[in-house]
Structures are given as C-alpha cells and as structure tokens.
Scaffold this motif. Sequence first.
Motif, PDB file in Angstrom:
ATOM      1  N   LEU A   1       0.760  -1.232   0.039  1.00 43.51           N
ATOM      2  CA  LEU A   1      -0.006  -0.158   0.105  1.00 43.51           C
ATOM      3  C   LEU A   1       0.792   1.258   0.094  1.00 43.51           C
ATOM      4  CD1 LEU A   1      -2.917  -1.043   2.499  1.00 43.51           C
ATOM      5  CD2 LEU A   1      -2.997  -0.413  -0.013  1.00 43.51           C
ATOM      6  N   TYR A   2       1.748   1.112   0.919  1.00 41.07           N
ATOM      7  CA  TYR A   2       2.697   2.270   0.786  1.00 41.07           C
ATOM      8  C   TYR A   2       3.248   2.603  -0.684  1.00 41.07           C
ATOM      9  CZ  TYR A   2       2.596   2.791   5.862  1.00 41.07           C
ATOM     10  OH  TYR A   2       2.244   3.202   7.280  1.00 41.07           O
ATOM     11  N   ALA A   3       3.809   1.495  -1.212  1.00 39.47           N
ATOM     12  CA  ALA A   3       4.676   1.880  -2.612  1.00 39.47           C
ATOM     13  C   ALA A   3       3.484   2.079  -3.501  1.00 39.47           C
ATOM     14  CB  ALA A   3       5.108   0.354  -2.823  1.00 39.47           C
ATOM     15  N   ARG A   4       2.206   1.702  -3.546  1.00 38.86           N
ATOM     16  CA  ARG A   4       1.450   2.166  -4.110  1.00 38.86           C
ATOM     17  C   ARG A   4       0.731   3.739  -4.105  1.00 38.86           C
ATOM     18  NH1 ARG A   4      -0.648  -0.779  -7.814  1.00 38.86           N
ATOM     19  NH2 ARG A   4      -0.071  -3.039  -7.923  1.00 38.86           N
ATOM     20  N   GLY A   5       1.328   4.331  -3.058  1.00 38.00           N
ATOM     21  CA  GLY A   5       0.964   5.834  -2.682  1.00 38.00           C
ATOM     22  C   GLY A   5       0.125   6.014  -1.635  1.00 38.00           C
ATOM     23  N   VAL A   6      -0.511   5.008  -0.965  1.00 36.87           N
ATOM     24  CA  VAL A   6      -1.210   5.567   0.505  1.00 36.87           C
ATOM     25  C   VAL A   6      -0.282   6.174   1.244  1.00 36.87           C
ATOM     26  CG1 VAL A   6      -2.346   4.547   2.331  1.00 36.87           C
ATOM     27  CG2 VAL A   6      -2.741   3.516   0.159  1.00 36.87           C
ATOM     28  N   GLN A   7      -0.493   7.303   1.785  1.00 33.21           N
ATOM     29  CA  GLN A   7       0.456   8.138   2.382  1.00 33.21           C
ATOM     30  C   GLN A   7      -0.149   8.198   4.184  1.00 33.21           C
ATOM     31  OE1 GLN A   7       0.578  11.818   0.831  1.00 33.21           O
ATOM     32  NE2 GLN A   7       1.540  11.049  -1.201  1.00 33.21           N
TER      33      GLN A   7
ATOM     34  N   SER B   1       7.016 -14.893  -0.503  1.00 38.07           N
ATOM     35  CA  SER B   1       7.052 -14.570  -1.860  1.00 38.07           C
ATOM     36  C   SER B   1       5.840 -14.755  -2.833  1.00 38.07           C
ATOM     37  CB  SER B   1       8.271 -15.313  -2.709  1.00 38.07           C
ATOM     38  OG  SER B   1       8.470 -15.042  -3.924  1.00 38.07           O
ATOM     39  N   VAL B   2       5.273 -15.926  -2.565  1.00 42.19           N
ATOM     40  CA  VAL B   2       4.215 -16.219  -3.401  1.00 42.19           C
ATOM     41  C   VAL B   2       2.895 -15.495  -2.881  1.00 42.19           C
ATOM     42  CG1 VAL B   2       2.299 -17.992  -3.915  1.00 42.19           C
ATOM     43  CG2 VAL B   2       4.561 -18.656  -3.859  1.00 42.19           C
ATOM     44  N   ALA B   3       2.994 -15.101  -1.224  1.00 39.64           N
ATOM     45  CA  ALA B   3       1.916 -14.328  -0.761  1.00 39.64           C
ATOM     46  C   ALA B   3       2.097 -12.974  -1.391  1.00 39.64           C
ATOM     47  CB  ALA B   3       2.079 -14.407   0.729  1.00 39.64           C
ATOM     48  N   GLN B   4       3.346 -12.198  -1.584  1.00 34.82           N
ATOM     49  CA  GLN B   4       3.365 -11.028  -1.992  1.00 34.82           C
ATOM     50  C   GLN B   4       3.033 -10.975  -3.464  1.00 34.82           C
ATOM     51  OE1 GLN B   4       7.794  -9.386  -1.608  1.00 34.82           O
ATOM     52  NE2 GLN B   4       6.945  -7.897  -3.346  1.00 34.82           N
ATOM     53  N   GLN B   5       3.359 -11.965  -4.533  1.00 40.66           N
ATOM     54  CA  GLN B   5       2.639 -11.957  -5.646  1.00 40.66           C
ATOM     55  C   GLN B   5       1.098 -12.007  -5.771  1.00 40.66           C
ATOM     56  OE1 GLN B   5       4.548 -15.609  -7.652  1.00 40.66           O
ATOM     57  NE2 GLN B   5       6.470 -14.747  -6.905  1.00 40.66           N
ATOM     58  N   VAL B   6       0.611 -12.701  -4.869  1.00 39.03           N
ATOM     59  CA  VAL B   6      -1.047 -12.758  -4.868  1.00 39.03           C
ATOM     60  C   VAL B   6      -1.520 -11.471  -4.515  1.00 39.03           C
ATOM     61  CG1 VAL B   6      -2.988 -13.771  -4.094  1.00 39.03           C
ATOM     62  CG2 VAL B   6      -1.017 -15.458  -4.883  1.00 39.03           C
ATOM     63  N   LEU B   7      -0.858 -10.834  -3.406  1.00 39.41           N
ATOM     64  CA  LEU B   7      -1.657  -9.651  -2.693  1.00 39.41           C
ATOM     65  C   LEU B   7      -1.160  -8.699  -3.752  1.00 39.41           C
ATOM     66  CD1 LEU B   7      -0.452 -10.103   0.881  1.00 39.41           C
ATOM     67  CD2 LEU B   7      -2.831  -9.932   0.239  1.00 39.41           C
ATOM     68  N   GLU B   8       0.063  -8.604  -4.398  1.00 38.05           N
ATOM     69  CA  GLU B   8       0.258  -7.376  -5.575  1.00 38.05           C
ATOM     70  C   GLU B   8      -0.812  -7.644  -6.510  1.00 38.05           C
ATOM     71  OE1 GLU B   8       1.805  -4.239  -7.376  1.00 38.05           O
ATOM     72  OE2 GLU B   8       2.534  -5.141  -5.516  1.00 38.05           O
ATOM     73  N   ARG B   9      -1.167  -8.687  -6.966  1.00 33.34           N
ATOM     74  CA  ARG B   9      -2.146  -8.779  -7.946  1.00 33.34           C
ATOM     75  C   ARG B   9      -3.623  -8.404  -7.616  1.00 33.34           C
ATOM     76  NH1 ARG B   9      -2.456 -14.580  -9.529  1.00 33.34           N
ATOM     77  NH2 ARG B   9      -4.364 -14.659  -8.320  1.00 33.34           N
ATOM     78  N   LEU B  10      -3.827  -8.831  -6.366  1.00 31.67           N
ATOM     79  CA  LEU B  10      -5.230  -8.338  -5.938  1.00 31.67           C
ATOM     80  C   LEU B  10      -5.109  -6.631  -5.778  1.00 31.67           C
ATOM     81  CD1 LEU B  10      -5.955 -10.548  -2.821  1.00 31.67           C
ATOM     82  CD2 LEU B  10      -7.385 -10.082  -4.939  1.00 31.67           C
ATOM     83  N   LEU B  11      -4.117  -6.220  -5.346  1.00 34.30           N
ATOM     84  CA  LEU B  11      -4.102  -4.608  -5.044  1.00 34.30           C
ATOM     85  C   LEU B  11      -3.934  -4.191  -6.439  1.00 34.30           C
ATOM     86  CD1 LEU B  11      -1.813  -4.130  -1.996  1.00 34.30           C
ATOM     87  CD2 LEU B  11      -4.258  -3.994  -2.207  1.00 34.30           C
ATOM     88  N   SER B  12      -3.390  -4.562  -7.481  1.00 35.74           N
ATOM     89  CA  SER B  12      -3.407  -3.912  -8.654  1.00 35.74           C
ATOM     90  C   SER B  12      -4.917  -3.993  -9.484  1.00 35.74           C
ATOM     91  CB  SER B  12      -2.427  -4.695  -9.672  1.00 35.74           C
ATOM     92  OG  SER B  12      -2.595  -5.795  -9.907  1.00 35.74           O
TER      93      SER B  12
END
Length: 172
Positions: free
Chosen positions: A58-64, A155-166
């Motif tokens: 979320l921080y990487a996507r701009g949530v401040q 690592s797999v969790a990060q990929q899945v969460l990234e996909r959901l957030l995207s």
Amino acid sequence: MKKIMILAIALLMAGCVTLNQGGRSVSFQESWALLPFINNTETPYAGERAEAVTAALLYARGVQQLKRGTAEPAKPEEISLDRGEQRQRAAMELAKQKKVKYVLMGTVNEWRYKVGLDGEPVVGFTLQVVELPEGRVIWSGAAGKSGWSRDAVSSVAQQVLERLLSEFTEKK
C-alpha cells in the motif's frame, strides 16, 4: 491516449492518486486503515505476515496515511479461538473513532507448504475495501496461488497480494 498517459504519470509523480471505483472517487490522499487479517489457516501468525506485506504494498502504491491494527497485539491463546475476528472488529471501531475514510480488511485462507516431496507453497486471500463511516464495501477480491518448490510462501503471498491490489488500483 498519449495525453491520458502523460496525465497519469504527472499525477503519480505528484503523489496524488485518485481512483474511480463504481462512480465514486477513492483517493490515496485520504486516511486509510489496514485492519488485522482474519487467519483461517492452521499456520500461526499468517494474518500478521500478510498484513505486513500488504502494508508495504500500500505504501508503494501511494497510500500516505495508513493506520494499522489495534492498540493491543494478538495474544497466543486468542489466535486459535477467534482467528483474529475480535481484533478486526476492535480495529474497525478504532478506525471509525479516528474518522478514517477507507479501511482494507482481509482474510488469509491458505498459507502453507503442500505436503509431499516438493513442498510447494500455497497461499489464498480475500480483501475488501470499506468506506467509512457508512461501512459500505466498495471493492472486494479473492485470489490464490501455488508456487514452485523453490519459492518461499512469503514470496508467493507477495505476488498474490500485489495482483489483488493492482486489480483494485487499476480498475477505472
């Protein structure tokens, strides 16, 4: 098309990201809360692990303005009893009191290595974005993935969460 891309890049560079979800604007400039995840797995602290990855994304996507969790951490005896539901409810009440605009809540449905020779990592999540104070769900998603035996569960969790957030942040 070129003008839209330039405008999108300019907005991102300015740190002002506004998303349109179902006719409503959702802004990363507003205050957000990441509620404790419910852990529907047999893996202790899977919810906390997923929360940490989600917060970073979320921080990487701009949530401040991101508020996290409740005043008290989970106690070991509570983890198996309610899977984090009490902590999630308490965090929702706290977010309402602090007048947070959006909350992201989630459930970890799978976080493990498959039994077998290869021991492949498997994860599964559901996420919801809720607009406060109404408590209206404005986005919901679910995803899961099985990785390769050399992959880490995180690592797999990060990929899945990234996909959901995207999926959430790129929908117009």
